[in-house]
Scaffold this motif. Structure first.
Motif, PDB file in Angstrom:
ATOM      1  N   TYR A 272       0.718  -1.272   0.089  1.00  0.00           N
ATOM      2  CA  TYR A 272      -0.113   0.104  -0.150  1.00  0.00           C
ATOM      3  C   TYR A 272       0.794   1.361  -0.049  1.00  0.00           C
ATOM      4  O   TYR A 272       0.407   2.452  -0.360  1.00  0.00           O
TER       5      TYR A 272
ATOM      6  N   ASP B 193       1.051   2.332  -3.344  1.00  0.00           N
ATOM      7  CA  ASP B 193      -0.160   2.313  -4.133  1.00  0.00           C
ATOM      8  C   ASP B 193      -0.897   3.719  -4.266  1.00  0.00           C
ATOM      9  O   ASP B 193      -1.270   4.127  -3.105  1.00  0.00           O
TER      10      ASP B 193
ATOM     11  N   THR C 286      -2.210   4.515   1.758  1.00  0.00           N
ATOM     12  CA  THR C 286      -0.608   4.803   1.184  1.00  0.00           C
ATOM     13  C   THR C 286      -0.082   5.833   2.517  1.00  0.00           C
ATOM     14  O   THR C 286       0.904   5.661   3.070  1.00  0.00           O
TER      15      THR C 286
ATOM     16  N   PHE D 202       2.764  -4.337  -9.632  1.00  0.00           N
ATOM     17  CA  PHE D 202       2.657  -2.820  -9.701  1.00  0.00           C
ATOM     18  C   PHE D 202       2.528  -2.357 -11.086  1.00  0.00           C
ATOM     19  O   PHE D 202       2.870  -3.217 -12.098  1.00  0.00           O
TER      20      PHE D 202
END
Length: 140
Positions: A14, A17, A24, A58
């Protein structure tokens, strides 16, 4: 148990992200707190899982230089639990006793081995206990 805490893989994922800004920011805060205080812990499994996601899932896969830098500056200082037969035995006992999936049992075993009081993860029920280890979902 003490004031040490274990960070599950999803915390690190996270932190990269950008589609979930609140998660985040929370992940970044936990990781920073872990590194600065020296109270954060991860295991070999977390390192493996993170790089698997970073390279394969990702939107823009992590580059070698970036991966090496992240390993050296963030993951390595937190990495205190290494793979061992004893860790696997503990995970088997957790799997049997609490009926959790194998990889979750390994995470819990790592947190218990490091004598953490808290395991930050969204993969378990918030407030769930494994002996003296408490699960906290930092994203609630």
């Amino acid at each position: 148990m003490n004031d040490r805490f274990f960070l599950d893989t999803n915390i690190f994922v996270y932190s990269f992200d950008q589609s979930t800004l609140q998660k985040t920011e929370r992940a970044d805060h936990l990781i920073s707190q872990a590194v600065v205080t020296g109270k954060g812990v991860i295991s070999y499994q977390v390192v493996q899982e993170f790089f698997n996601v970073a390279y394969r899932r990702f939107p823009e896969p992590m580059r070698l230089e970036q991966a090496e830098q992240y390993l050296a500056s963030v993951l390595r200082p937190l990495w205190t639990v290494h793979s061992s037969a004893a860790l696997c035995i503990k995970a088997l006992q957790i799997l049997e006793r609490f009926r959790v999936p194998w990889y979750d049992a390994l995470i819990v075993a790592g947190a218990l081995k490091a004598e953490c009081g808290i395991l930050y993860s969204e993969d378990f029920q918030n407030g769930q206990k494994f002996d003296d280890l408490e699960i906290r979902n930092p994203f609630l």
